[in-house]
Design an enzyme around this catalytic site. Structure first.
Site, PDB file in Angstrom:
ATOM      1  N   ASP A  31      33.129  -5.216  21.250  1.00 60.86           N
ATOM      2  CA  ASP A  31      34.430  -5.786  21.587  1.00 60.86           C
ATOM      3  C   ASP A  31      35.500  -4.695  21.558  1.00 60.86           C
ATOM      4  O   ASP A  31      35.511  -3.832  20.671  1.00 60.86           O
ATOM      5  CB  ASP A  31      34.782  -6.913  20.588  1.00 60.86           C
ATOM      6  CG  ASP A  31      35.868  -7.826  21.118  1.00 60.86           C
ATOM      7  OD1 ASP A  31      35.567  -8.988  21.442  1.00 60.86           O
ATOM      8  OD2 ASP A  31      37.035  -7.367  21.220  1.00 60.86           O
ATOM      9  N   ASN A  88      33.567 -19.354  21.624  1.00 64.64           N
ATOM     10  CA  ASN A  88      34.813 -20.074  21.852  1.00 64.64           C
ATOM     11  C   ASN A  88      34.748 -20.727  23.229  1.00 64.64           C
ATOM     12  O   ASN A  88      34.349 -20.084  24.207  1.00 64.64           O
ATOM     13  CB  ASN A  88      35.998 -19.108  21.788  1.00 64.64           C
ATOM     14  CG  ASN A  88      36.177 -18.522  20.394  1.00 64.64           C
ATOM     15  OD1 ASN A  88      35.934 -19.195  19.400  1.00 64.64           O
ATOM     16  ND2 ASN A  88      36.582 -17.259  20.327  1.00 64.64           N
ATOM     17  N   GLY A  94      39.918 -21.501  21.878  1.00 66.05           N
ATOM     18  CA  GLY A  94      40.443 -20.136  21.809  1.00 66.05           C
ATOM     19  C   GLY A  94      39.778 -19.174  22.773  1.00 66.05           C
ATOM     20  O   GLY A  94      39.822 -17.960  22.575  1.00 66.05           O
ATOM     21  N   GLN A  95      39.175 -19.708  23.837  1.00 68.97           N
ATOM     22  CA  GLN A  95      38.505 -18.826  24.807  1.00 68.97           C
ATOM     23  C   GLN A  95      39.536 -18.145  25.695  1.00 68.97           C
ATOM     24  O   GLN A  95      40.381 -18.811  26.296  1.00 68.97           O
ATOM     25  CB  GLN A  95      37.534 -19.651  25.672  1.00 68.97           C
ATOM     26  CG  GLN A  95      36.724 -18.785  26.633  1.00 68.97           C
ATOM     27  CD  GLN A  95      35.715 -19.604  27.449  1.00 68.97           C
ATOM     28  OE1 GLN A  95      35.707 -20.836  27.397  1.00 68.97           O
ATOM     29  NE2 GLN A  95      34.883 -18.910  28.200  1.00 68.97           N
ATOM     30  N   SER A  96      39.479 -16.815  25.742  1.00 64.31           N
ATOM     31  CA  SER A  96      40.443 -16.084  26.574  1.00 64.31           C
ATOM     32  C   SER A  96      39.780 -15.416  27.773  1.00 64.31           C
ATOM     33  O   SER A  96      40.449 -15.120  28.760  1.00 64.31           O
ATOM     34  CB  SER A  96      41.190 -15.038  25.737  1.00 64.31           C
ATOM     35  OG  SER A  96      40.303 -14.058  25.250  1.00 64.31           O
ATOM     36  N   HIS A 101      30.476 -15.997  26.288  1.00 69.78           N
ATOM     37  CA  HIS A 101      30.080 -14.875  25.435  1.00 69.78           C
ATOM     38  C   HIS A 101      29.876 -15.372  24.013  1.00 69.78           C
ATOM     39  O   HIS A 101      30.606 -16.245  23.528  1.00 69.78           O
ATOM     40  CB  HIS A 101      31.114 -13.747  25.471  1.00 69.78           C
ATOM     41  CG  HIS A 101      32.526 -14.215  25.332  1.00 69.78           C
ATOM     42  ND1 HIS A 101      33.242 -14.780  26.373  1.00 69.78           N
ATOM     43  CD2 HIS A 101      33.374 -14.231  24.267  1.00 69.78           C
ATOM     44  CE1 HIS A 101      34.453 -15.108  25.962  1.00 69.78           C
ATOM     45  NE2 HIS A 101      34.558 -14.790  24.666  1.00 69.78           N
ATOM     46  N   HIS A 103      30.164 -14.159  20.289  1.00 67.28           N
ATOM     47  CA  HIS A 103      30.674 -13.117  19.398  1.00 67.28           C
ATOM     48  C   HIS A 103      29.655 -12.937  18.267  1.00 67.28           C
ATOM     49  O   HIS A 103      29.245 -13.920  17.630  1.00 67.28           O
ATOM     50  CB  HIS A 103      31.994 -13.537  18.746  1.00 67.28           C
ATOM     51  CG  HIS A 103      33.143 -13.683  19.690  1.00 67.28           C
ATOM     52  ND1 HIS A 103      34.099 -12.707  19.855  1.00 67.28           N
ATOM     53  CD2 HIS A 103      33.514 -14.702  20.505  1.00 67.28           C
ATOM     54  CE1 HIS A 103      35.014 -13.129  20.730  1.00 67.28           C
ATOM     55  NE2 HIS A 103      34.673 -14.335  21.131  1.00 67.28           N
TER      56      HIS A 103
END
Ligand code: AMP
Length: 115
Positions: A31, A88, A94-96, A101, A103
């Site tokens: 990340d 997320n 909270g997925q941006s 993906h 984490h």
């Protein structure tokens, strides 16, 4: 490949990333803004917007992502102490980045409940 998806661009090697694992179906990379001493993202190479967009056709691919995360954790030497895996999903999740993906977070104690 989604033209405007940043993670599809990483899969296509059009933008750089520090790759931690790669096979035919899955890519993992560190990340850019790590939240823990170990913070790796495991993604399907095929574009999948989120877990909410998955279908039964993705069952094997989702399993591959989780197995890759477990193998990576072992390789990175954090499996014994433990780690957090997070997906997320959507706005409240909270997925941006809108390419699914996982984490993989490790190297410190992670609190519960998450923020
Ligand atoms: P999420 O908020 O769950 O969608 O997570 C997206 C993650 O992608 C965040 O932890 C970001 O720091 C990370 N990220 C965004 N762009 C990049 C990039 N180009 N390379 C590596 N990680 C990225």
């Amino acid at each position: 490949m989604e033209e405007h998806c940043i993670f599809c661009k990483i899969v296509a090697k059009k933008i750089p990333a520090k790759i931690a694992y790669e096979d035919e179906h899955v890519l993992a990379f560190h990340d850019l803004h790590p939240q823990s001493p170990v913070h790796v993202l495991v993604i399907p190479k095929e574009h999948l917007t989120s877990l909410a967009h998955s279908t039964d056709a993705h069952i094997e691919l989702l399993g591959r992502c989780l197995r890759a995360a477990a193998k990576l954790a072992a390789e990175l030497g954090v499996a014994e102490k433990g780690y957090r895996t997070v997906i997320n999903t959507g706005n409240d999740g909270g997925q941006s980045v809108h390419h699914l993906h996982v984490h993989l977070l490790a190297g410190r104690q992670h609190g519960w409940p998450p923020g």
